[in-house]
Design an enzyme around this catalytic site. Structure first.
Site, PDB file in Angstrom:
ATOM      1  CE  LYS A  98     -11.478   5.019  75.395  1.00 39.55           C
ATOM      2  NZ  LYS A  98     -10.291   6.293  75.836  1.00 39.55           N
ATOM      3  CB  CYS A 158     -16.347   7.309  82.365  1.00 47.78           C
ATOM      4  SG  CYS A 158     -15.657   5.687  82.601  1.00 47.78           S
ATOM      5  CD  GLU A 184       8.654 -14.861  75.994  1.00 51.11           C
ATOM      6  OE1 GLU A 184       9.110 -15.252  76.427  1.00 51.11           O
ATOM      7  OE2 GLU A 184       7.767 -14.972  75.346  1.00 51.11           O
ATOM      8  CB  SER A 188     -15.525   8.450  87.552  1.00 55.46           C
ATOM      9  OG  SER A 188     -16.179   8.423  86.224  1.00 55.46           O
ATOM     10  CG  HIS A 219       7.845 -18.238  75.345  1.00 58.39           C
ATOM     11  ND1 HIS A 219       8.297 -17.284  75.145  1.00 58.39           N
ATOM     12  CD2 HIS A 219       7.972 -19.281  74.313  1.00 58.39           C
ATOM     13  CE1 HIS A 219       8.944 -18.290  73.607  1.00 58.39           C
ATOM     14  NE2 HIS A 219       8.908 -19.274  73.751  1.00 58.39           N
ATOM     15  CD  GLU A 235      -8.573   6.828  73.246  1.00 52.21           C
ATOM     16  OE1 GLU A 235      -8.198   5.754  74.752  1.00 52.21           O
ATOM     17  OE2 GLU A 235      -9.262   7.271  73.611  1.00 52.21           O
ATOM     18  CD  GLU A 242     -25.345  13.481  86.532  1.00 48.66           C
ATOM     19  OE1 GLU A 242     -24.999  13.774  86.598  1.00 48.66           O
ATOM     20  OE2 GLU A 242     -25.490  14.228  85.032  1.00 48.66           O
ATOM     21  N   GLY A 256      -4.767  17.007  69.002  1.00 43.43           N
ATOM     22  CA  GLY A 256      -3.010  15.564  69.344  1.00 43.43           C
ATOM     23  C   GLY A 256      -3.530  15.275  70.449  1.00 43.43           C
ATOM     24  CB  ALA A 274     -26.940  21.533  92.257  1.00 42.34           C
ATOM     25  CG  ASP A 290     -11.975  15.165  83.750  1.00 47.00           C
ATOM     26  OD1 ASP A 290     -11.430  14.157  84.540  1.00 47.00           O
ATOM     27  OD2 ASP A 290     -13.025  14.604  82.683  1.00 47.00           O
TER      28      ASP A 290
HETATM   29  C1  LIG Z   1     -13.958  10.608  74.795  1.00 47.35           C
HETATM   30  C2  LIG Z   1     -13.748  10.989  76.155  1.00 47.35           C
HETATM   31  C3  LIG Z   1     -12.618   9.078  76.357  1.00 47.35           C
HETATM   32  C4  LIG Z   1     -12.153   8.816  77.651  1.00 47.35           C
HETATM   33  N1  LIG Z   1     -11.619   7.669  77.763  1.00 47.35           N
HETATM   34  C5  LIG Z   1     -11.311   7.054  78.711  1.00 47.35           C
HETATM   35  C6  LIG Z   1     -10.781   6.638  79.054  1.00 47.35           C
HETATM   36  O1  LIG Z   1     -10.228   5.383  78.301  1.00 47.35           O
HETATM   37  N2  LIG Z   1      -9.585   6.148  80.190  1.00 47.35           N
HETATM   38  C7  LIG Z   1     -10.093   6.767  81.373  1.00 47.35           C
HETATM   39  O2  LIG Z   1      -9.265   6.319  82.410  1.00 47.35           O
HETATM   40  N3  LIG Z   1     -10.980   8.594  81.079  1.00 47.35           N
HETATM   41  C8  LIG Z   1     -11.123   8.394  79.593  1.00 47.35           C
HETATM   42  N4  LIG Z   1     -11.724   9.292  79.574  1.00 47.35           N
HETATM   43  C9  LIG Z   1     -11.633  10.894  80.817  1.00 47.35           C
HETATM   44  C10 LIG Z   1     -12.676  10.515  81.847  1.00 47.35           C
HETATM   45  O3  LIG Z   1     -14.506   9.939  81.094  1.00 47.35           O
HETATM   46  C11 LIG Z   1     -12.831  11.139  82.596  1.00 47.35           C
HETATM   47  O4  LIG Z   1     -11.560  11.490  83.847  1.00 47.35           O
HETATM   48  C12 LIG Z   1     -13.997  11.148  84.168  1.00 47.35           C
HETATM   49  O5  LIG Z   1     -15.531  10.648  83.537  1.00 47.35           O
HETATM   50  C13 LIG Z   1     -14.000  12.404  85.039  1.00 47.35           C
HETATM   51  O6  LIG Z   1     -14.641  11.898  86.377  1.00 47.35           O
HETATM   52  P1  LIG Z   1     -15.485  13.205  87.184  1.00 47.35           P
HETATM   53  O7  LIG Z   1     -16.157  12.069  88.147  1.00 47.35           O
HETATM   54  O8  LIG Z   1     -14.666  13.705  87.537  1.00 47.35           O
HETATM   55  O9  LIG Z   1     -16.786  13.797  85.945  1.00 47.35           O
HETATM   56  P2  LIG Z   1     -17.766  12.651  85.235  1.00 47.35           P
HETATM   57  O10 LIG Z   1     -17.259  12.005  84.661  1.00 47.35           O
HETATM   58  O11 LIG Z   1     -17.703  13.693  84.022  1.00 47.35           O
HETATM   59  O12 LIG Z   1     -19.048  13.587  86.090  1.00 47.35           O
HETATM   60  C14 LIG Z   1     -19.612  14.968  86.226  1.00 47.35           C
HETATM   61  C15 LIG Z   1     -20.976  14.917  86.443  1.00 47.35           C
HETATM   62  O13 LIG Z   1     -21.403  15.428  86.836  1.00 47.35           O
HETATM   63  C16 LIG Z   1     -22.774  15.789  85.784  1.00 47.35           C
HETATM   64  N5  LIG Z   1     -23.160  17.538  86.464  1.00 47.35           N
HETATM   65  C17 LIG Z   1     -22.221  18.705  85.706  1.00 47.35           C
HETATM   66  N6  LIG Z   1     -22.810  19.715  85.931  1.00 47.35           N
HETATM   67  C18 LIG Z   1     -23.585  19.505  86.988  1.00 47.35           C
HETATM   68  C19 LIG Z   1     -24.705  20.075  88.114  1.00 47.35           C
HETATM   69  N7  LIG Z   1     -24.643  21.742  87.839  1.00 47.35           N
HETATM   70  N8  LIG Z   1     -26.245  19.736  88.845  1.00 47.35           N
HETATM   71  C20 LIG Z   1     -25.584  18.588  88.686  1.00 47.35           C
HETATM   72  N9  LIG Z   1     -25.332  17.754  87.974  1.00 47.35           N
HETATM   73  C21 LIG Z   1     -24.153  17.944  86.890  1.00 47.35           C
HETATM   74  C22 LIG Z   1     -22.811  16.381  85.028  1.00 47.35           C
HETATM   75  O14 LIG Z   1     -24.114  15.954  83.707  1.00 47.35           O
HETATM   76  C23 LIG Z   1     -21.510  14.902  84.692  1.00 47.35           C
HETATM   77  O15 LIG Z   1     -22.728  13.382  84.607  1.00 47.35           O
HETATM   78  C24 LIG Z   1     -12.615   9.692  78.433  1.00 47.35           C
HETATM   79  C25 LIG Z   1     -13.304  11.011  78.692  1.00 47.35           C
HETATM   80  C26 LIG Z   1     -13.785  11.115  77.152  1.00 47.35           C
HETATM   81  C27 LIG Z   1     -14.671  12.526  77.550  1.00 47.35           C
END
Ligand SMILES: Cc1cc2nc3c(=O)[nH]c(=O)nc-3n(C[C@H](O)[C@H](O)[C@H](O)COP(=O)(O)OP(=O)(O)OC[C@H]3O[C@@H](n4cnc5c(N)ncnc54)[C@H](O)[C@@H]3O)c2cc1C
Length: 458
Positions: free
Chosen positions: A51, A43, A440, A15, A435, A181, A35, A175, A115, A302
């Site tokens: 999900k 996500c 509301e 993301s 309504h 979910e 990637e 928790g 990477a 994250d």
């Molecule tokens: C089960 C679940 C449900 C969720 N539901 C929600 C929700 O309903 N709403 C919400 O807002 N958030 C939700 N989230 C959280 C959300 O998915 C994350 O907050 C979001 O994806 C974080 O984005 P990011 O870009 O930090 O990391 P990510 O989306 O995890 O992207 C990181 C990318 O880096 C790649 N990568 C890692 N290391 C390397 C490397 N060394 N070289 C090349 N590529 C690499 C990975 O393969 C991945 O594609 C959920 C998470 C989970 C696990």
């Protein structure tokens, strides 16, 4: 461009990484992204999107039941897990393609492979060294299972989207919102679900009324929610799993899902060797401009473990790209970020919890409304909705809005705009309701609830 291969090199096409890369590309920067697993990250592939599709699937059993009160006779029902997963996979593949095209159409070069960071301006992908003025680490996080006897029999959230069969007896451990979910998903799909949490109550950090209300509703749906419960061992017995709890209780299961938290993906990336300081749980420590201890290395999403939500990662990515290649944006603002828990019923929340508001604002007024949704007057379902507003008495500003009920996420998204604009309770009251809706109630709650703390102060 100054002697480097790229202006920006992004590690991780999730993301945050994709959004940062696209925004930087649109601002004229020369950008590459690496990637190694899937376009769109957690996500799209193993998080929010699949999900939510499973959540939709799990609602149908109740919908079929509820239809009877409206005169419908629903024929024989059956559920096929294989069809759900195959259709979900096709949708995810479509989204992967969209992400790939978005990147390429923004002029971002995509490198497929893992990477690692070599130094402040160098990364290595599949043995190839590449230089960049700025490096952005957006590698996200991953689920993990703590070590204990039999931990190898536990599953993680990533596994849920590729199970061969629907498990009939599920133990969910954790928790947080992901645990809650999945308990709802498997219960809705017909599994016998036990949710175990080691603490006194799940969803720490959410409003206490919301936490208790949801727990009651989940129990009404037949989920066996147990607190202060810890698994000490998992055994495999004749194909079955058996969770043994601290108090000696045993729970047989087909699947034991550990959703006890996620860890930042910082291992083996070469970060510490390059001088990047890691904080708690291995998250990259960054300043207000997402800059690590090595000024040319940035991190968002994250992997910095601030708020693990997709829209936050997107906003951080956009903010950083503008900060590096565009006009200086206003400081990043983490206040009033709304979120939903796609539990059953759903939680929608924005702003302060009652406890936080009492400790930060002092005097607050609490408005609550608890009712049976109109639909269930005919369906007969015993499910209730909770809505709650928290108002700072001195300024009359609404500082928190919480809901547990159908469409809570959809409703609270709109309320979040009002909170972001600093709306007062008087302005909520001056807003005409739509309504008949549940929403509301947010503009018709007139009498503050009298709480024990208020009585004590009298
Ligand atoms: C089960 C679940 C449900 C969720 N539901 C929600 C929700 O309903 N709403 C919400 O807002 N958030 C939700 N989230 C959280 C959300 O998915 C994350 O907050 C979001 O994806 C974080 O984005 P990011 O870009 O930090 O990391 P990510 O989306 O995890 O992207 C990181 C990318 O880096 C790649 N990568 C890692 N290391 C390397 C490397 N060394 N070289 C090349 N590529 C690499 C990975 O393969 C991945 O594609 C959920 C998470 C989970 C696990």
């Amino acid at each position: 461009m100054s002697g480097y291969n790229y202006d920006l090199f992004v590690i991780g096409a999730g993301s945050g990484g994709v959004r940062a890369a696209r925004t930087a590309g649109a601002l004229g920067a020369k950008v590459a992204i690496a990637e190694d697993r899937f376009y769109g990250g957690t996500c799209v592939n193993v998080g929010c999107v699949p999900k939510k599709l499973l959540v939709y699937a799990s609602h149908f059993a109740e919908e079929f039941e509820d239809a009877a009160g409206f005169g419908w006779t629903v024929g024989e029902r059956s559920f096929d897990w294989g069809t759900l997963i195959a259709n979900k996979d096709a949708e995810i593949e479509r989204l992967n393609g969209i992400y790939e095209r978005l990147l390429k159409n923004s002029g971002v070069e995509v490198l497929w492979g893992r990477a690692t960071v070599v130094d402040g301006h160098t990364v290595e992908v599949e043995g190839r060294r590449i230089t960049a003025e700025h490096i952005l680490v957006a590698t996200g996080g991953r689920p993990f299972v703590p070590e204990f006897p039999g931990h190898e029999h536990a599953s993680m959230s990533d596994d849920m989207f590729h199970l061969d069969r629907m498990p009939e007896r599920v133990v969910v451990v954790g928790g947080g919102y992901i645990a809650v979910e999945f308990a709802g998903i498997f219960s809705g799909l017909g599994a016998e679900v036990t949710q175990l949490y080691r603490g006194p109550h799940f969803l720490r950090g959410f409003d206490d009324d919301v936490r208790h209300f949801l727990c009651d509703e989940m129990r009404k749906k037949g989920i066996d929610v147990r607190f202060n419960a810890t698994i000490v061992r998992i055994e495999k017995r004749e194909g079955d799993l058996c969770a043994e709890l601290e108090d000696g209780t045993e729970i047989p299961a087909d699947m034991i899902l550990y959703a006890t938290g996620r860890v930042p993906n910082t291992g083996g990336l070469g970060l510490e060797e390059a001088g990047v300081r890691l904080g708690d749980k291995g998250a990259i420590a960054v300043d207000q401009a997402f800059r690590s201890s090595v000024p040319s290395i940035h991190a968002i999403g994250d992997v910095i473990d601030r708020m693990q939500l997709t829209p936050v990662a997107l906003a951080e990515g956009m903010w950083l790209a503008r900060h590096l290649f565009g006009e200086a944006p206003a400081p990043f603002d983490y206040d009033n970020i709304p979120s939903a828990v796609f539990s059953q019923p759903t939680i929608g929340t924005v702003g302060l919890t009652e406890a936080k508001a009492r400790s930060t604002c002092g005097d607050v007024d609490i408005y609550t409304s608890e009712f049976r949704p109109m639909k269930h007057t005919l369906s007969g379902r015993d499910e209730r909705t909770l809505m709650k507003l928290i108002v700072d008495r001195a300024s009359d500003r609404v500082v928190g809005a919480h809901m547990v009920g159908p469409d809570a996420g959809e409703i609270v998204q709109g309320i979040a705009i009002a909170l972001k604009c600093g709306a007062t309770k008087a302005q909520f009251d001056a807003t005409i309701g739509i309504h008949p809706t549940a929403a509301e109630e947010f503009v018709t709650m007139r009498e503050p609830a009298v709480r024990e703390v208020d009585k004590a102060a009298e």
